[in-house]
Design a protein around this motif. Sequence first.
Motif, PDB file in Angstrom:
ATOM      1  N   UNK A   1       0.841  -1.197   0.000  1.00  0.00           N
ATOM      2  CA  UNK A   1       0.000   0.000   0.000  1.00  0.00           C
ATOM      3  C   UNK A   1       0.876   1.246   0.000  1.00  0.00           C
ATOM      4  N   UNK A   2       1.939   1.215   0.810  1.00  0.00           N
ATOM      5  CA  UNK A   2       2.811   2.384   0.887  1.00  0.00           C
ATOM      6  C   UNK A   2       3.587   2.567  -0.409  1.00  0.00           C
ATOM      7  N   UNK A   3       3.944   1.450  -1.032  1.00  0.00           N
ATOM      8  CA  UNK A   3       4.745   1.540  -2.255  1.00  0.00           C
ATOM      9  C   UNK A   3       3.890   1.890  -3.463  1.00  0.00           C
ATOM     10  N   UNK A   4       2.578   1.808  -3.279  1.00  0.00           N
ATOM     11  CA  UNK A   4       1.687   1.943  -4.435  1.00  0.00           C
ATOM     12  C   UNK A   4       1.910   3.223  -5.240  1.00  0.00           C
ATOM     13  N   UNK A   5       1.940   4.408  -4.591  1.00  0.00           N
ATOM     14  CA  UNK A   5       2.132   5.627  -5.380  1.00  0.00           C
ATOM     15  C   UNK A   5       3.434   5.584  -6.183  1.00  0.00           C
ATOM     16  N   UNK A   6       4.506   5.118  -5.525  1.00  0.00           N
ATOM     17  CA  UNK A   6       5.788   5.069  -6.221  1.00  0.00           C
ATOM     18  C   UNK A   6       5.743   4.083  -7.379  1.00  0.00           C
ATOM     19  N   UNK A   7       5.098   2.931  -7.142  1.00  0.00           N
ATOM     20  CA  UNK A   7       4.988   1.934  -8.212  1.00  0.00           C
ATOM     21  C   UNK A   7       4.209   2.498  -9.385  1.00  0.00           C
ATOM     22  N   UNK A   8       3.144   3.249  -9.083  1.00  0.00           N
ATOM     23  CA  UNK A   8       2.354   3.882 -10.137  1.00  0.00           C
ATOM     24  C   UNK A   8       3.249   4.766 -10.976  1.00  0.00           C
ATOM     25  N   UNK A   9       4.089   5.550 -10.309  1.00  0.00           N
ATOM     26  CA  UNK A   9       4.960   6.473 -11.020  1.00  0.00           C
ATOM     27  C   UNK A   9       5.944   5.700 -11.890  1.00  0.00           C
ATOM     28  N   UNK A  10       6.465   4.604 -11.335  1.00  0.00           N
ATOM     29  CA  UNK A  10       7.427   3.824 -12.115  1.00  0.00           C
ATOM     30  C   UNK A  10       6.745   3.234 -13.342  1.00  0.00           C
ATOM     31  N   UNK A  11       5.541   2.743 -13.148  1.00  0.00           N
ATOM     32  CA  UNK A  11       4.803   2.194 -14.287  1.00  0.00           C
ATOM     33  C   UNK A  11       4.519   3.282 -15.309  1.00  0.00           C
ATOM     34  N   UNK A  12       4.290   4.518 -14.819  1.00  0.00           N
ATOM     35  CA  UNK A  12       4.091   5.622 -15.752  1.00  0.00           C
ATOM     36  C   UNK A  12       5.324   5.820 -16.606  1.00  0.00           C
ATOM     37  N   UNK A  13       6.478   5.549 -15.996  1.00  0.00           N
ATOM     38  CA  UNK A  13       7.717   5.612 -16.756  1.00  0.00           C
ATOM     39  C   UNK A  13       7.680   4.661 -17.938  1.00  0.00           C
ATOM     40  N   UNK A  14       6.962   3.561 -17.787  1.00  0.00           N
ATOM     41  CA  UNK A  14       6.765   2.635 -18.898  1.00  0.00           C
ATOM     42  C   UNK A  14       5.517   3.017 -19.697  1.00  0.00           C
ATOM     43  N   UNK A  15       4.993   4.188 -19.404  1.00  0.00           N
ATOM     44  CA  UNK A  15       3.778   4.695 -20.021  1.00  0.00           C
ATOM     45  C   UNK A  15       2.562   3.837 -19.749  1.00  0.00           C
ATOM     46  N   UNK A  16       2.598   3.179 -18.610  1.00  0.00           N
ATOM     47  CA  UNK A  16       1.419   2.450 -18.169  1.00  0.00           C
ATOM     48  C   UNK A  16       0.709   3.383 -17.197  1.00  0.00           C
ATOM     49  N   UNK A  17      -0.376   3.986 -17.649  1.00  0.00           N
ATOM     50  CA  UNK A  17      -0.959   5.045 -16.834  1.00  0.00           C
ATOM     51  C   UNK A  17      -2.313   4.683 -16.266  1.00  0.00           C
ATOM     52  N   UNK A  18      -2.734   3.451 -16.524  1.00  0.00           N
ATOM     53  CA  UNK A  18      -4.054   3.053 -16.078  1.00  0.00           C
ATOM     54  C   UNK A  18      -4.011   2.638 -14.605  1.00  0.00           C
ATOM     55  N   UNK A  19      -4.225   3.609 -13.734  1.00  0.00           N
ATOM     56  CA  UNK A  19      -4.094   3.341 -12.301  1.00  0.00           C
ATOM     57  C   UNK A  19      -5.118   2.311 -11.834  1.00  0.00           C
ATOM     58  N   UNK A  20      -6.316   2.400 -12.414  1.00  0.00           N
ATOM     59  CA  UNK A  20      -7.372   1.464 -12.020  1.00  0.00           C
ATOM     60  C   UNK A  20      -6.949   0.026 -12.292  1.00  0.00           C
ATOM     61  N   UNK A  21      -6.365  -0.173 -13.474  1.00  0.00           N
ATOM     62  CA  UNK A  21      -5.906  -1.507 -13.837  1.00  0.00           C
ATOM     63  C   UNK A  21      -4.875  -1.995 -12.821  1.00  0.00           C
ATOM     64  N   UNK A  22      -3.994  -1.083 -12.440  1.00  0.00           N
ATOM     65  CA  UNK A  22      -2.951  -1.466 -11.497  1.00  0.00           C
ATOM     66  C   UNK A  22      -3.551  -1.816 -10.133  1.00  0.00           C
ATOM     67  N   UNK A  23      -4.537  -1.008  -9.728  1.00  0.00           N
ATOM     68  CA  UNK A  23      -5.211  -1.307  -8.458  1.00  0.00           C
ATOM     69  C   UNK A  23      -5.797  -2.714  -8.510  1.00  0.00           C
ATOM     70  N   UNK A  24      -6.475  -3.008  -9.632  1.00  0.00           N
ATOM     71  CA  UNK A  24      -7.077  -4.333  -9.776  1.00  0.00           C
ATOM     72  C   UNK A  24      -5.992  -5.409  -9.717  1.00  0.00           C
ATOM     73  N   UNK A  25      -4.882  -5.171 -10.413  1.00  0.00           N
ATOM     74  CA  UNK A  25      -3.793  -6.154 -10.420  1.00  0.00           C
ATOM     75  C   UNK A  25      -3.258  -6.376  -9.014  1.00  0.00           C
TER      76      UNK A  25
END
Lengths: 662, 255
Positions: free
Chosen positions: A610-634
């Motif tokens: 949970x704590x790493x989630x924001x940072x992981x989101x940002x890292x995934x954005x680096x891969x241009x994966x911007x679908x936060x909802x999808x990531x939450x589901x994953x």
Amino acid sequence: MNNLFYSKLAFQNLRKNRSLYLPCLLSGAVIVMLFYVLDSICVMLGSAEMRGASYLELILGLSRNVCGFLSIVILFYINSFVMKQRKREFGLFCVLGMEKQHLFRVLFLETTMVGVGSILLGIIGGALFSQLLFLVLLNLVQYEIALEFMVPLSSIGLTAAVFAAAYLLVVLAEAVQIIRTNPIDLLHSSKVGEREPKARWLLALLGAISLGSGYALAIGVKSAAEAIMFFIVAVILVIIGTYLLFTAGSIAVLKIMRRNKSFYYKPNNFVSVSGMIYRMKQNAMGLANICILSTCVLVTLSSTICLYIGAENITANRFPRDVITNFALEDGTEESAVSTIENLAEQHGLEIKNAVKVYPYSLLTYWDGQHSFSSIRSDNMTDISHLCDFQTLPLSSYNEAMGMNYQLREHEVLLNQGKMNLNGRFQIDETEYKVKGLIPYPDFLAGSDDGNGIYAVMVMRDDERQELWDAYHKGENTFPWFQYVFDVDGAESRRQVFQDCLREALVETKRPSGENLRVGSVSSRDVDRKDFYEMFGGLFFVGIFFTLLFLLATVLIVYYKQITEGFDDHDRFHIMQQVGMSPHEVKSAIHKQVLMVFFLPLGLAMVHIAAAFPALCKILQGFQMTNVKLFVVCVLGTCLFFSIVYLVIYWLTANVYYRLAK
Amino acid sequence: MSLLEVRHLKKIYTTRFGGNQIQALSDVNFTVEAGEYVAVMGESGSGKTTLLNILASLDKPTSGELFLNGKNMTSIPDRELCAFRRKNLGFVFQDFNLLDTFSLKDNIFLPLVLSRVKYHEMERRLPPIAQKLDIADILEKYPYEVSGGQKQRAAVARALITKPYLILADEPTGALDSKAAGRLLSLFEQINQEGQTIVMVTHSTRAASHASRVLFIKDGEVYHQIYRGETSNEEMYQRISDSLTVLATGGMDVE
């Protein structure tokens, strides 16, 4: 004859201790299997000579090495558990007249049997499964090649060699242990009353601080660049924090609980708290390991799954059209480029559709947070969280692309302001602009509204844009860019050929002036998607492997922990019943403790995620994966999956535990 | 009414596969009056421990009845049995059975905690008992930090703190050196003089010589008993010793 005696004894020992050795054998086999499969897939990839396979081979080869290393660690871990459990038995052998060398001989034979068994089972299992897994891999990376059954001898050789060496190391470790202890100690080793652990407040505090700052770092990151920069630091802090909290923190907390008399002297708390203090002393390290391994599993699995599932999204985001071509804009560039592209398409029986001429010029600015932007030169690079990427488009080409007829007066612009809210006017360096209207993000531009940093798209009069360009680039030897983006309509195979020879055709094209076109990047969505699947399919595959390995390690730790606990608790059970606790009460008290002990790491792992989630989101954005909802589901899905697996492991091992403790 | 009444107690163990039946107790009858100090003696395998386990309600008799304070213990349902045991019986074991995870004080509190007694009540009950048993200084220590005698005295404190009707002791001096054993036995005597009923199973003639009555068990039956009357511990020792000799040599007519 004598030899036979020892092998017989060794075999009987294994049988007698099968609750210890069977998991040892099976997990050894699985580890060997994983290693073999990774290696044989590397070999198969090499022999199949696929396009881009070298990259996959690299990933797989690398993970094979890591996997090998982790396997050896796991083997040692298992072995230390088994040895601890059997110490008393060895002591008895010593008392019965076995010398250390005989004991070692028996142990050597035992380990050899287990080792040979694991290696054989592992390689056989690996040979059977490698085909299936190879198929899975090919599916994931979306390759289509003919499959032939293969059991590479080199893989068998390598696997056997690596694990023979690993088991040899294990035997050596056993020998050292036997040499260093004396038989009476062996006999009494489990009887020594264990000292109550001291509360180390400073370490506990340090753990809390370390964990807290790790969390703060991970939560505080604002961009992908920052995330990648700080993530490692955050991970290290969290790992340190986890270890300290499990070892020192848990005991400190329990002692605080014990000081609270009215809480402590309640039937349930009384037994659990005091029991937990000892349990934590013995298990803190193991639990911290489980916690960190679980976190690894959760992070690896959820992010690779997310990237893999999001692949279509990501490529669509990067590619507004099937093909993107870039050129330096000179006299006649547009006509020559477009005619070459259309001719080539015609030659291949394809049709160019949705073509747009884009004249991108992006100005990197520093935003003051209100209405003012200053252009960035190399000397005033500052806080990257205030960088704003200003994409400017000339009005004429925007009108053409959109089929509109906007008119702009002096210093008027059409604006897509992204996340900012500029209230109708803003300033770039000395020039004031008035926003005539807000526009949606142009669909022909790549990297659309992804929440990745601050950006704006502004459509301005052609002459003003030229002025802007001149103001910043006059005298430099640079060209503005011309981008031609288009869809290609036609059969898949022809498109493939078209895309393959497009770049060459463009490079050879001459402009009316007789000079060659200056061609920038030429890329297509198809190729990009392939690369993407290759990379993330490969990563996903490796992710699955590591998940298996980590899961296996977790299972083993939990299983052996339960067994040790079971033996230890046997006496405690007995005494408590004699003092007047009903078997039911004892069972529920112990159940509660065991539950707490084993679900603590899982709980903390989820907090970590949970704590790493924001940072992981940002890292995934680096891969241009911007679908936060999808990531939450994953993430949720992975957590759920993992919890279920964990629960099953727990449930299965808990039965072993109760059988022992009763 | 006697405090403890044992009638026709019989216990047959069946081996796991149902083949052999072992008769541990065949027909045991005796009573214990309030304030008595009874020692039960017998050779290994005579059924002493079985008897004690049944008295402690840790085991169920095959047949026969057992009354504590007029209540038939064999008819108490399982789920109430633990609470019953906790309230009415105190135990002292040969190997102390203290939990290593608790300090001596917490070990002593264990039965009270299980009975949900308030903390200040426990605090109130402890000092006189600790004083009497001379363990007041070591209450915060852990079992592995103190000597065998101290452990056993803590175990006695644990048995006493619930104010039980009856204390059951199973070879309480078995794991102690002679000095510690002597000290424990005089403590038992003292506790008994203050009115506490004690039933002690023992091998040791010396331990038994402190009791007010000694029961001898042989082949699952009460074979013989000796009352102390006005005799001193030394005379008692001699009489027990004689009885044991007879018991061992198989003589039938003593007294």
